[in-house]
Write a protein that holds these residues in place. Structure first.
Motif, short mmCIF file in Angstrom:
data_model
loop_
_atom_site.label_atom_id
_atom_site.label_comp_id
_atom_site.label_asym_id
_atom_site.label_seq_id
_atom_site.Cartn_x
_atom_site.Cartn_y
_atom_site.Cartn_z
N ASP A 1 0.83 -1.22 0.00
CA ASP A 1 0.00 0.00 0.00
C ASP A 1 0.86 1.26 0.00
O ASP A 1 0.56 2.23 -0.72
N TYR A 2 1.92 1.27 0.80
CA TYR A 2 2.74 2.48 0.87
C TYR A 2 3.45 2.74 -0.46
O TYR A 2 3.67 3.89 -0.84
N PHE A 3 3.82 1.64 -1.19
CA PHE A 3 4.48 1.81 -2.49
C PHE A 3 3.51 2.38 -3.52
O PHE A 3 3.85 3.30 -4.27
N ARG A 4 2.29 1.87 -3.51
CA ARG A 4 1.29 2.39 -4.44
C ARG A 4 0.99 3.87 -4.15
O ARG A 4 0.84 4.67 -5.08
N GLU A 5 0.90 4.19 -2.85
CA GLU A 5 0.59 5.58 -2.48
C GLU A 5 1.72 6.51 -2.92
O GLU A 5 1.47 7.62 -3.40
N ALA A 6 2.97 6.08 -2.79
CA ALA A 6 4.10 6.90 -3.22
C ALA A 6 4.05 7.14 -4.72
O ALA A 6 4.32 8.25 -5.19
N LEU A 7 3.70 6.08 -5.50
CA LEU A 7 3.59 6.25 -6.95
C LEU A 7 2.44 7.19 -7.32
O LEU A 7 2.55 8.00 -8.24
N ALA A 8 1.32 7.07 -6.58
CA ALA A 8 0.15 7.87 -6.92
C ALA A 8 0.31 9.33 -6.54
O ALA A 8 -0.11 10.23 -7.28
N THR A 9 0.91 9.59 -5.39
CA THR A 9 1.00 10.97 -4.89
C THR A 9 2.28 11.67 -5.29
O THR A 9 2.39 12.89 -5.16
N HIS A 10 3.30 10.89 -5.77
CA HIS A 10 4.62 11.44 -6.06
C HIS A 10 5.23 12.11 -4.82
O HIS A 10 6.04 13.03 -4.94
#
Length: 544
Positions: A141-150
């Motif tokens: 989840d944290y990896f996806r959030e980093a990709l989504a929010t930059h």
């Protein structure tokens, strides 16, 4: 009840009282006179007991907040480190030869780090400080959030695969020239701070430190004799209460079934809860010991006084009365002898003086228990507040000007932190003695609590401000002189805030607040400073 019955009961009481001897009457009077004093001391000891519980409540909350603050500081430091690493070309490009080496150096440099890694946007590991086998984190989840929010993200608490200890993962994307994500830099953050905090709490109070994730599962617990780490406690009554609040204090049965005082706080970014708990019975046991000891001392004092009066009545009064009775009977008999003694043996004044001395000693003992600071020998806060109330109640014609000096020690906290409270107490004891020597007879010095003191200087002759500053400077010089505490050379200073009554404020309570504001300004301006309220600007003099 009829009037006749009431009259009969009254007569019987009077008859019984008439049969009671003089010594018994005096003893009853003394006991009745001492009961209010005994009651006062018991009430004060009960108040101290309640204060011990309140201090334990505040301490658990403060320690929990401290743990949350430490976690927040570590996460912020992790963010700063990741931002720096994203600027390194070898890491941005995930150079096979240089990237892992630099990440290993960063891991060794920061004790909170469990390792760093650089990943492709598809989640595949490119280089790592402590891992060479393939790894993919695309489903995290944290990896996806980093990709989504930059932007910077932090995971919930995770259990490390190798260490089996809870940790969090911080992620920061590495952006290309066009603003797209070309790499993602991850950092693992462990909970070394939790172990350090747990050792401190166990040393000071014998309490426990627990860490729950946002779902109520125990991630860490020190100590953990029941072995409940990793278990979900979401249905436990105490845990349910904790999960619905951001921070607070709860008194309820702990996870081990023991009644505990628990302070808790929420860790930023993760929603986890840190809980610091102490056994309520342990706190009450110490308070009850003090209550029992104080009650025993008072009971002993009362018994000593009663026994002493019993003996003194026999020696100084009853023996003389028996001699007088015998003389009167002899004079009434037919065997009258004009040369016989008709008066008792003279009473020596020293015996009466000894009784008065014993009463004064008892009064000093009770006064010391109630109003003296046991560590420094100065007046305590309770006595200081009572003294202020007496000053307020004085008639205007009897009042004299007063200089209020609020004193706060400089550099005292490091003494406690580095050498322990025992050394700090030894230093405070010497400071109290020095402070008492710096004031005249008739002036008033008190310890308000911790490292805060107050001095009230009476100014009947209208001494100028220079005199007040001379006293303040003498206090600073005396306190700042080297102190030998527990064999250690301790250096402590102090800052002083001054206010005059009624010059600075006609209301004494307001003048005390003014002195406190002046002390606050002195602390802001540096160590060993003296600031008078009259020197403060309008901004500085505003309520804090």
């Amino acid at each position: 009840m009829s009037l006749l019955k009431r009259t009969g009961i009254l007569r019987r009481v009077q008859t019984l009282w008439a049969r009671v001897g003089l010594r018994a009457r005096l003893e009853a009077f003394i006991l009745l006179a001492l009961l209010p004093m005994v009651g006062l001391v018991v009430v004060l000891l009960l108040q101290e007991r309640n204060q011990d519980i309140e201090r334990a409540r505040d301490a658990t909350r403060l320690l929990a907040d401290r743990g949350a603050q430490q976690q927040a500081q570590i996460v912020q430091q992790a963010r700063s480190v990741l931002q720096l690493l994203t600027l390194v070309p070898d890491i941005r490009e995930a150079s096979p030869d240089r990237c892992a080496t630099m990440l290993k150096q960063a891991t060794d440099l920061y004790p909170w780090s469990t390792g760093f890694g650089v990943f492709n946007p598809d989640g595949n590991l490119l280089c790592s400080s402590n891992r060479s086998r393939p790894m993919n984190v695309a489903d995290r989840d944290y990896f996806r959030e980093a990709l989504a929010t930059h932007g910077f993200t932090v995971s919930n608490f995770l259990i490390g695969q190798n260490s089996k200890k809870p940790r969090v993962v911080a992620a920061l994307p590495i952006l290309g020239d066009d603003g797209s994500v070309i790499r993602v830099l991850l950092a693992g953050v462990d909970l070394n701070w939790l172990a350090e905090l747990s050792v401190e709490i166990a040393h000071e109070s014998g309490g426990t430190v627990s860490l729950f994730d946002s779902e109520g599962t125990i991630l860490a617990r020190v100590p953990d004799p029941q072995g409940i780490v990793g278990r979900s406690m979401a249905e436990h009554p105490m845990v349910r209460k904790i999960m619905v609040e951001e921070a607070g204090i709860i008194e309820d049965d702990g996870l081990d079934g023991i009644p505990r005082i628990s302070g808790f706080s929420t860790l930023e970014e993760t929603g986890a809860k840190i809980v610091v708990a102490v056994a309520r019975d342990d706190i009450l046991a110490a308070a009850d010991r003090n209550l029992l000891l104080g009650t025993g001392v008072i009971t002993g004092v009362v018994l000593l006084i009663v026994g002493g009066v019993w003996v003194l009545m026999e020696v100084m009064v009853l023996r003389g009365l028996r001699d007088l009775k015998a003389s009167a009977a002899f004079l009434s008999s037919d065997l009258f002898d004009p040369y016989a003694l008709c008066t008792p043996v003279p009473v020596h004044p020293s015996e009466i003086g000894q009784v008065a001395h014993a009463m004064r000693t008892m009064g000093r003992t009770l006064s010391t228990i109630a109003f003296e600071d046991r560590l420094t020998g100065l007046a305590n806060r309770r006595f200081f507040e009572a003294h202020v109330e007496r000053l307020k109640e004085q008639p205007a014609e009897d009042q004299s000007a007063i200089a209020i000096l609020y004193i706060d020690l400089d550099g005292f906290k490091p003494v406690n932190d580095q050498h322990g409270h025992h050394t700090g107490d030894a230093a405070l004891k010497q400071i109290g003695t020095r402070l008492a020597h710096c004031v005249r007879h008739g002036d008033f010095a008190a310890r308000l609590g911790g490292d805060e003191f107050a001095v009230l200087l009476s100014l009947p002759d209208g001494q100028p401000e220079r005199y007040i500053r001379d006293v303040a400077r003498r206090i600073i010089d005396s306190v700042s002189a080297p102190i030998i505490a527990d064999g250690l050379d301790v250096q402590i200073g102090c800052s002083i805030g001054i206010a005059l009554w009624p010059s600075d404020a006609e209301d004494l309570a307001l003048a005390l607040q003014n002195a406190d504001q002046a002390l606050y300004a002195a602390k802001r301006s540096g160590r060993g400073r003296i600031v008078a309220y009259s020197e403060l600007s309008a901004t500085d003099a505003s309520p804090i």
